[in-house]
Scaffold this motif. Structure first.
Motif, PDB file in Angstrom:
ATOM      1  N   UNK A 191       0.830  -1.058   0.130  1.00  8.59           N
ATOM      2  CA  UNK A 191       0.181   0.001   0.003  1.00  8.59           C
ATOM      3  C   UNK A 191       0.690   1.311  -0.095  1.00  8.59           C
ATOM      4  N   UNK A 192       2.110   1.211   0.148  1.00  4.83           N
ATOM      5  CA  UNK A 192       2.874   2.349   0.422  1.00  4.83           C
ATOM      6  C   UNK A 192       3.836   2.603  -1.045  1.00  4.83           C
ATOM      7  N   UNK A 193       3.199   1.673  -2.053  1.00  3.08           N
ATOM      8  CA  UNK A 193       3.789   2.138  -3.351  1.00  3.08           C
ATOM      9  C   UNK A 193       5.087   1.123  -3.638  1.00  3.08           C
ATOM     10  N   UNK A 194       5.236   0.821  -4.969  1.00  2.94           N
ATOM     11  CA  UNK A 194       6.238  -0.256  -5.043  1.00  2.94           C
ATOM     12  C   UNK A 194       7.192   0.346  -6.223  1.00  2.94           C
ATOM     13  N   UNK A 195       8.174   0.568  -5.976  1.00  2.00           N
ATOM     14  CA  UNK A 195       9.368   1.038  -7.182  1.00  2.00           C
ATOM     15  C   UNK A 195       9.586  -0.405  -7.893  1.00  2.00           C
ATOM     16  N   UNK A 196       9.304  -0.197  -9.345  1.00  2.00           N
ATOM     17  CA  UNK A 196       9.753  -1.550  -9.992  1.00  2.00           C
ATOM     18  C   UNK A 196       9.875  -1.166 -11.490  1.00  2.00           C
ATOM     19  N   UNK A 197      11.307  -1.217 -11.730  1.00  2.00           N
ATOM     20  CA  UNK A 197      11.796  -1.261 -13.336  1.00  2.00           C
ATOM     21  C   UNK A 197      11.448   0.034 -13.630  1.00  2.00           C
ATOM     22  N   UNK A 198      11.755   1.139 -12.950  1.00  2.00           N
ATOM     23  CA  UNK A 198      11.445   2.520 -13.728  1.00  2.00           C
ATOM     24  C   UNK A 198      10.367   3.402 -13.461  1.00  2.00           C
ATOM     25  N   UNK A 224       0.065   3.408 -12.017  1.00  2.00           N
ATOM     26  CA  UNK A 224       1.530   3.418 -12.377  1.00  2.00           C
ATOM     27  C   UNK A 224       1.833   4.662 -12.789  1.00  2.00           C
ATOM     28  N   UNK A 225       3.189   4.949 -12.312  1.00  2.00           N
ATOM     29  CA  UNK A 225       3.728   6.347 -12.848  1.00  2.00           C
ATOM     30  C   UNK A 225       5.094   6.011 -13.012  1.00  2.00           C
ATOM     31  N   UNK A 226       5.784   6.732 -14.081  1.00  2.00           N
ATOM     32  CA  UNK A 226       7.030   6.777 -14.337  1.00  2.00           C
ATOM     33  C   UNK A 226       7.848   7.351 -13.280  1.00  2.00           C
ATOM     34  N   UNK A 227       8.920   6.860 -12.838  1.00  2.00           N
ATOM     35  CA  UNK A 227       9.771   7.445 -11.560  1.00  2.00           C
ATOM     36  C   UNK A 227      10.415   8.790 -11.862  1.00  2.00           C
ATOM     37  N   UNK A 228      10.655   9.686 -10.771  1.00  2.00           N
ATOM     38  CA  UNK A 228      11.161  10.844 -11.028  1.00  2.00           C
ATOM     39  C   UNK A 228      12.666  10.709 -11.930  1.00  2.00           C
ATOM     40  N   UNK A 229      13.408   9.693 -11.353  1.00  2.00           N
ATOM     41  CA  UNK A 229      14.886   9.600 -12.145  1.00  2.00           C
ATOM     42  C   UNK A 229      14.477   9.471 -13.619  1.00  2.00           C
ATOM     43  N   UNK A 264       7.175   6.414 -24.946  1.00  2.00           N
ATOM     44  CA  UNK A 264       6.261   5.149 -24.805  1.00  2.00           C
ATOM     45  C   UNK A 264       6.470   4.689 -23.459  1.00  2.00           C
ATOM     46  N   UNK A 265       7.432   5.100 -22.671  1.00  2.00           N
ATOM     47  CA  UNK A 265       7.128   4.783 -21.274  1.00  2.00           C
ATOM     48  C   UNK A 265       6.191   5.430 -20.408  1.00  2.00           C
ATOM     49  N   UNK A 266       5.990   6.895 -20.698  1.00  2.00           N
ATOM     50  CA  UNK A 266       5.095   7.841 -20.220  1.00  2.00           C
ATOM     51  C   UNK A 266       3.703   7.336 -20.528  1.00  2.00           C
ATOM     52  N   UNK A 267       3.473   7.124 -21.813  1.00  2.00           N
ATOM     53  CA  UNK A 267       2.320   6.590 -22.348  1.00  2.00           C
ATOM     54  C   UNK A 267       1.791   5.136 -21.412  1.00  2.00           C
ATOM     55  N   UNK A 268       2.552   4.306 -21.199  1.00  7.05           N
ATOM     56  CA  UNK A 268       2.398   3.164 -20.432  1.00  7.05           C
ATOM     57  C   UNK A 268       1.435   3.286 -19.264  1.00  7.05           C
ATOM     58  N   UNK A 269       1.844   4.293 -18.399  1.00 10.42           N
ATOM     59  CA  UNK A 269       1.014   4.558 -16.988  1.00 10.42           C
ATOM     60  C   UNK A 269       0.165   5.798 -17.161  1.00 10.42           C
ATOM     61  N   UNK A 303       2.653  14.709 -17.416  1.00  8.46           N
ATOM     62  CA  UNK A 303       4.194  14.702 -17.641  1.00  8.46           C
ATOM     63  C   UNK A 303       4.495  14.741 -19.071  1.00  8.46           C
ATOM     64  N   UNK A 304       3.540  13.733 -19.649  1.00  6.00           N
ATOM     65  CA  UNK A 304       3.671  13.518 -21.177  1.00  6.00           C
ATOM     66  C   UNK A 304       3.271  14.838 -22.018  1.00  6.00           C
ATOM     67  N   UNK A 305       2.522  15.483 -21.257  1.00  2.00           N
ATOM     68  CA  UNK A 305       2.094  16.752 -22.274  1.00  2.00           C
ATOM     69  C   UNK A 305       2.935  17.764 -21.997  1.00  2.00           C
ATOM     70  N   UNK A 306       3.751  18.070 -20.843  1.00  3.51           N
ATOM     71  CA  UNK A 306       4.809  18.719 -20.563  1.00  3.51           C
ATOM     72  C   UNK A 306       6.016  18.469 -21.374  1.00  3.51           C
ATOM     73  N   UNK A 307       6.637  17.053 -21.553  1.00  2.00           N
ATOM     74  CA  UNK A 307       7.388  16.641 -22.411  1.00  2.00           C
ATOM     75  C   UNK A 307       7.177  16.955 -23.895  1.00  2.00           C
ATOM     76  N   UNK A 308       6.129  16.600 -24.371  1.00  2.00           N
ATOM     77  CA  UNK A 308       5.312  16.915 -25.687  1.00  2.00           C
ATOM     78  C   UNK A 308       5.850  18.359 -26.366  1.00  2.00           C
ATOM     79  N   UNK A 309       5.231  19.455 -25.346  1.00  2.00           N
ATOM     80  CA  UNK A 309       5.168  20.888 -25.342  1.00  2.00           C
ATOM     81  C   UNK A 309       6.868  21.038 -25.402  1.00  2.00           C
ATOM     82  N   UNK A 310       7.662  20.531 -24.541  1.00  2.00           N
ATOM     83  CA  UNK A 310       8.761  21.032 -24.567  1.00  2.00           C
ATOM     84  C   UNK A 310       9.687  20.733 -25.876  1.00  2.00           C
TER      85      UNK A 310
END
Length: 379
Positions: free
Chosen positions: A284-291, A299-304, A339-344, A349-356
């Motif tokens: 329940x605290x969240x799981x970091x798994x393969x990025x 599911x969210x892409x991690x900050x790194x 591709x990684x952003x679309x998965x979760x 974040x995807x919109x920000x990255x697209x505009x940039x």
């Protein structure tokens, strides 16, 4: 005996996505003569896998990569072509690296489904554990890995070229590329790599070459018996991706009681767990798994990874001009992150990255709304 027509068939597989590399161009300029020479070397047992080169990469972290020229690559793909059905039949269905249809996203989805199943729809307690294998490739025992491969060939392979397969496997896995290679980047690049993670600092017989197809397959099989042993326990699910092992269990004390035996089984293969990368907490605290970060059904892409995506974009946008032959590489690099952003659940974040991307590189790229990715401008 290896057939010449089989080498031609395998060559077109080996050449995929490599047609612009220098060694591929040189090899194809005299394709028939080069394949004929390779065919003679294999059947006369004079083949030597010593045409290799080394370089370093910095993303996602600094590491050395070994690659081999086209002649050797054809042999690696020949082994993969013959051995792939055997690998698929003996590998655990919980091992996801270097297998068609079982990549990074499949591993993440499997782990998320395991959590959902063991918690009965997020209504029961379960704990998630992450184990990291320390120096998995650099510390591999060559002879033990080779013995596993030869055992598979002896038990399951019955082709006419069985003896040739054994010879090629021994030659490729004992190639010792650190002592038979050209270096394509400045030696100063190795200053960023920990000495214990470089094959140049390992004795003969220790270390698997990251980048060699034969070694990618061998290391996928290396701890297969250990993975199957973990699978045999009730109330436990395991997912393995290269050197990362993810476990979800209902019985936390029971799994911790297995740790001493797990270490012993890994030690028999000269593999050890990284004590600094042990992770165990309630799902329940969240799981970091393969990025990614998994929390319940989201599911969210991690900050790194997000920071790495914007850093990569800055590298491309800081260039005054991007040559035509580099634009395809730029597109692949940026679309990988899309591709990684679309998965979760990463719409913002995807919109920000697209505009940039469009504001920084709009003179070269356009947005493909249908595929939700970038494309190159025609002119």
């Amino acid at each position: 005996m290896v057939k010449l027509e089989d080498l031609f068939s395998v060559y077109y597989k080996a050449r995929s996505n490599k047609r612009r590399s220098r060694d591929t161009v040189r090899f194809e300029m005299n394709l028939e003569a080069n394949l004929l020479q390779l065919w003679r070397e294999l059947n006369s047992r004079t083949f030597r896998a010593d045409s290799n080169y080394a370089f370093t990469v910095s993303v996602p972290k600094d590491r050395e990569i070994f690659a081999t020229e086209m002649k050797n690559r054809v042999v690696h793909h020949y082994l993969d072509w013959r051995m792939r059905p055997i690998y698929e039949s003996v590998l655990s269905d919980r091992s996801f690296n270097n297998r068609k249809g079982m990549g990074l996203h499949a591993a993440i989805d499997c782990f998320r489904n395991d959590v959902f199943e063991l918690t009965e729809g997020y209504t029961k307690d379960a704990w998630c554990i992450h184990l990291d294998l320390k120096g998995y490739f650099p510390n591999a025992n060559v002879e033990k890995a080779l013995a596993q491969q030869l055992d598979l060939i002896e038990r399951y392979y019955d082709g006419e070229d069985k003896d040739d397969i054994k010879y090629m496997m021994e030659t490729c896995m004992r190639a010792d590329p650190a002592r038979h290679c050209s270096i394509y980047v400045p030696l100063s690049c190795w200053e960023r790599i920990a000495p214990e993670k470089s094959l140049f600092n390992k004795p003969v017989g220790v270390g698997a070459a990251i980048g060699f197809l034969c070694w990618q397959n061998a290391m996928g099989l290396y701890i297969n018996d250990v993975v199957k042993w973990l699978q045999s326990h009730e109330n436990l699910r395991v997912v393995v991706f290269v050197d990362d092992i993810y476990v979800v269990t209902k019985d936390k004390p029971g799994f911790l009681a297995l740790m001493p035996e797990l270490r012993e089984r890994l030690a028999a293969l000269d593999v050890r767990l990284n004590e600094k990368k042990f992770f165990c907490q309630h799902y329940s605290k969240g799981i970091r798994c393969l990025g990614t970060v998994l929390k319940f059904e989201r599911s969210y892409i991690n900050r790194t990874t997000v920071n790495r995506a914007f850093a990569r974009l800055r590298e491309w946008s800081d260039k005054r001009y991007i040559p035509i032959d580099e634009r395809a590489n730029m597109l692949c690099s940026l679309n990988t992150y899309f591709g990684m952003m679309k998965k979760g659940n990463n719409r913002k974040i995807l919109q920000m990255f697209k505009e940039k991307c469009l504001s920084s590189l709009g003179r070269f790229i356009v947005w493909n709304e249908k595929k939700s990715c970038l494309g190159l401008k025609k002119k």
